[in-house]
Write an enzyme that holds these catalytic residues in place. Structure first.
Site, short mmCIF file in Angstrom:
data_model
loop_
_atom_site.label_atom_id
_atom_site.label_comp_id
_atom_site.label_asym_id
_atom_site.label_seq_id
_atom_site.Cartn_x
_atom_site.Cartn_y
_atom_site.Cartn_z
N SER A 104 23.68 29.64 25.89
CA SER A 104 22.40 30.36 25.97
C SER A 104 22.55 31.86 26.18
CB SER A 104 21.56 29.81 27.12
OG SER A 104 21.38 28.43 26.98
N GLU A 105 21.56 32.57 25.67
CA GLU A 105 21.47 34.03 25.88
C GLU A 105 20.01 34.35 26.21
OE1 GLU A 105 22.95 35.91 22.35
OE2 GLU A 105 24.97 35.04 22.59
N TRP B 114 22.30 32.23 32.16
CA TRP B 114 22.03 30.89 32.71
C TRP B 114 23.26 30.00 32.75
CZ3 TRP B 114 17.34 31.86 34.24
CH2 TRP B 114 16.37 32.37 33.39
N TYR C 239 23.72 30.34 11.44
CA TYR C 239 24.39 29.40 12.35
C TYR C 239 25.79 29.01 11.86
CZ TYR C 239 23.21 25.43 9.32
OH TYR C 239 23.13 24.55 8.28
N GLY D 221 25.74 15.59 26.57
CA GLY D 221 25.41 16.21 27.86
C GLY D 221 24.06 15.79 28.38
N GLY E 250 3.28 15.87 56.09
CA GLY E 250 3.69 17.25 56.40
C GLY E 250 5.20 17.39 56.47
N GLU F 97 19.51 21.96 28.93
CA GLU F 97 20.06 21.10 27.88
C GLU F 97 18.97 20.59 26.93
OE1 GLU F 97 23.43 18.72 28.49
OE2 GLU F 97 24.02 19.75 30.33
N ASN G 98 10.02 19.63 25.32
CA ASN G 98 9.49 19.78 23.96
C ASN G 98 10.58 19.59 22.90
OD1 ASN G 98 6.91 20.22 24.81
ND2 ASN G 98 6.79 22.38 24.20
C1 LIG Z 1 19.46 26.43 36.14
C2 LIG Z 1 19.81 26.56 34.70
C3 LIG Z 1 21.08 26.22 34.26
C4 LIG Z 1 21.45 26.36 32.92
N1 LIG Z 1 22.73 26.10 32.53
C5 LIG Z 1 23.12 26.43 31.27
C6 LIG Z 1 24.50 26.34 30.89
O1 LIG Z 1 25.37 25.95 31.68
N2 LIG Z 1 24.85 26.74 29.63
C7 LIG Z 1 23.94 27.19 28.73
O2 LIG Z 1 24.33 27.54 27.61
N3 LIG Z 1 22.61 27.27 29.06
C8 LIG Z 1 22.20 26.91 30.30
N4 LIG Z 1 20.86 27.02 30.65
C9 LIG Z 1 19.89 27.48 29.68
C10 LIG Z 1 18.89 26.40 29.25
O3 LIG Z 1 19.52 25.48 28.41
C11 LIG Z 1 17.68 27.11 28.59
O4 LIG Z 1 16.98 27.77 29.63
C12 LIG Z 1 16.79 26.12 27.88
O5 LIG Z 1 17.40 25.63 26.72
C13 LIG Z 1 15.44 26.74 27.50
O6 LIG Z 1 15.61 27.96 26.86
P1 LIG Z 1 14.76 29.23 27.34
O7 LIG Z 1 14.92 29.35 28.79
O8 LIG Z 1 15.13 30.40 26.50
O9 LIG Z 1 13.25 28.84 27.05
P2 LIG Z 1 12.49 29.02 25.63
O10 LIG Z 1 13.29 28.46 24.54
O11 LIG Z 1 12.01 30.41 25.53
O12 LIG Z 1 11.25 28.06 25.86
C14 LIG Z 1 10.04 28.47 26.52
C15 LIG Z 1 9.00 27.36 26.31
O13 LIG Z 1 8.67 27.28 24.92
C16 LIG Z 1 8.84 25.96 24.47
N5 LIG Z 1 9.27 25.98 23.08
C17 LIG Z 1 10.25 26.76 22.51
N6 LIG Z 1 10.35 26.51 21.21
C18 LIG Z 1 9.44 25.54 20.93
C19 LIG Z 1 9.06 24.85 19.75
N7 LIG Z 1 9.67 25.08 18.58
N8 LIG Z 1 8.08 23.92 19.83
C20 LIG Z 1 7.47 23.67 21.00
N9 LIG Z 1 7.77 24.29 22.16
C21 LIG Z 1 8.75 25.21 22.11
C22 LIG Z 1 9.88 25.33 25.39
O14 LIG Z 1 9.80 23.93 25.41
C23 LIG Z 1 9.51 25.98 26.71
O15 LIG Z 1 8.49 25.24 27.34
C24 LIG Z 1 20.48 26.83 31.98
C25 LIG Z 1 19.19 27.16 32.42
C26 LIG Z 1 18.86 27.04 33.75
C27 LIG Z 1 17.47 27.47 34.20
#
Ligand SMILES: Cc1cc2nc3c(=O)[nH]c(=O)nc-3n(C[C@H](O)[C@H](O)[C@H](O)COP(=O)(O)OP(=O)(O)OC[C@H]3O[C@@H](n4cnc5c(N)ncnc54)[C@H](O)[C@@H]3O)c2cc1C
Length: 386
Positions: free
Chosen positions: A133-134, A163, A185, A249, A347, A370, A374
């Site tokens: 992730s980024e 993250w 990709y 995963g 409480g 992961e 959605n």
């Molecule tokens: C505590 C924590 C640990 C993590 N650990 C890792 C890790 O070890 N390695 C790693 O690579 N990543 C990690 N992540 C990243 C994590 O996988 C992402 O946060 C997650 O995939 C969601 O991406 P985003 O935060 O950019 O949300 P977004 O993709 O921006 O999503 C925002 C909202 O929009 C919705 N949405 C987006 N696209 C669509 C669509 N096409 N249709 C319907 N709804 C949509 C989503 O469901 C969500 O509700 C971690 C995140 C957290 C918070």
């Protein structure tokens, strides 16, 4: 049909699985439970606990014995993550990422050289992390902008990851970067990056709602030099590595969720049997009994989905839909059941002196990482709609 031909119930465990699960549970109760509050308050898992996890063999569950691992199956990883998460989902996810993402990716995609160099370390004392992730690439994971440029005998990586679980503890990182952004990709490539590589830094640690002891960090790649021998799998095939490891995963996250939900339910059952109101134990009220019965049914249903996906995986059968279903459902169950546990503590459920408020905070992440719920719904819909 002969008796032998009847498949066992999904919850019937083999002898070695029972022994393994019970040893992890015993360890979690004795060695983790006393430190859960402190680890949450300090947002840190102490090195001494990591050493114990390595000592127990649960940081290298599927690593073959020739590399110093336990030589067990994916299902054992699921059992370990479930048992640990019943006590502390932060420790659960640390072990989960090590086994179901990092080791899985190396075992599946690593060259003989990568396996020889990294598996013994990961089995013995080294934590791994998985960095896809980024800031701008979450659900749309292949939109990553981290780049890798060919430098002859090495690649030069630039970009930022966000993250990243285990970022603080890890020394080995699987990092995804694009070697040819124009190819989209099809340029994504996975690299084995070590903490000590020039140009690699672990950045800010996030301050989170739940699983606070599990570190979640930014990674900074500034002209990070990675030898060519450290490409994991094929150049330009990192997208496959990412998709396939994350499919596995998410069964691990399902295990984290059922563990946390079952842990909260156990607390709720004991508390309501003890707590007296209107002259009797709260558990004697039929309304409360119905709530507990529904929660127990929810946990059992979620566990069946998780175990089924894991068993399909170990049997070499397709499990994509089942993995998505188990993560979707178990994370919803975990939210419902931990919320009920807070309610049933009254409480006392809302304060940190009792364990359920933490579990309630911890499980929210199950619907996010992961692949958000959605994303799981989209995977399931695609399969059923054809
Ligand atoms: C505590 C924590 C640990 C993590 N650990 C890792 C890790 O070890 N390695 C790693 O690579 N990543 C990690 N992540 C990243 C994590 O996988 C992402 O946060 C997650 O995939 C969601 O991406 P985003 O935060 O950019 O949300 P977004 O993709 O921006 O999503 C925002 C909202 O929009 C919705 N949405 C987006 N696209 C669509 C669509 N096409 N249709 C319907 N709804 C949509 C989503 O469901 C969500 O509700 C971690 C995140 C957290 C918070």
């Amino acid at each position: 049909m002969t008796h032998e031909a009847v498949p066992a119930a999904l919850t019937t465990l083999a002898e070695d699985e029972i022994l393994f699960r019970d040893s992890v549970t015993e360890f979690a109760e004795a060695q983790i439970r006393p430190h859960v509050r402190e680890m949450d308050d300090h947002a840190k898992i102490p090195r001494a606990l990591l050493d114990q996890l390595f000592g127990l063999g649960i940081m290298g569950i599927e690593i073959p014995e020739e590399y110093g691992g336990a030589g067990a199956r994916f299902f054992h990883s699921v059992l370990a993550v479930e048992a640990l998460s019943a006590v502390d989902p932060s420790v659960g996810v640390l072990v989960d990422v090590q086994n179901t993402l990092v080791l899985n990716a190396i075992l599946r995609w690593g060259s003989a050289d990568i396996k020889r160099r990294y598996l013994p370390r990961l089995a013995a004392d080294t934590v791994g992390a998985y960095a896809l992730s980024e800031a701008g690439a979450g659900s749309d994971a292949f939109a990553i902008t981290s780049k890798a440029v060919d430098g002859g005998d090495h690649f030069r990586l630039n970009g930022r990851k966000l993250w990243i679980t285990n970022g603080n503890e890890a020394d080995i990182f699987i990092v995804f970067a694009n070697i040819n952004p124009e190819a989209g990709y099809r340029g994504i490539t996975a690299f084995m990056v070590e903490r000590g590589f020039p140009g690699f830094t672990v950045g800010k640690k996030e301050d989170k709602l739940g699983i606070r002891a599990s570190s979640t960090c930014e990674l900074i790649l500034e002209d990070c030099v990675v030898p060519k021998a450290n490409v994991l799998g094929e150049v330009g095939k990192g997208y496959k590595t990412a998709i396939e490891t994350l499919n596995e995963g998410r069964i691990g996250i399902g295990a984290q969720m059922i563990g946390a939900a079952a842990g909260a339910l156990t607390h709720a059952v004991s508390y309501t049997k003890e707590r007296k109101q209107f002259g009797k134990a709260v558990a004697e009220f039929q309304l409360v009994q119905a709530q507990l019965a529904r929660a127990a049914t929810d946990v059992e249903a979620a566990r069946l989905l998780v175990y089924n996906a894991a068993r399909l995986h170990d049997a070499g059968k397709p499990f994509l839909t089942e993995a998505a279903m188990c993560k979707l459902y178990s994370s919803e169950v975990a939210e419902r059941v931990t919320s009920l546990a807070v309610n049933l503590y009254g409480g006392y459920g809302y304060v940190k002196d009792y364990p359920v408020e933490k579990l309630y905070r911890d499980v929210k992440i199950g619907q996010i990482y992961e692949g958000t719920s959605n994303m799981q719904l989209m995977t399931i819909a695609k399969q059923i709609l054809g």
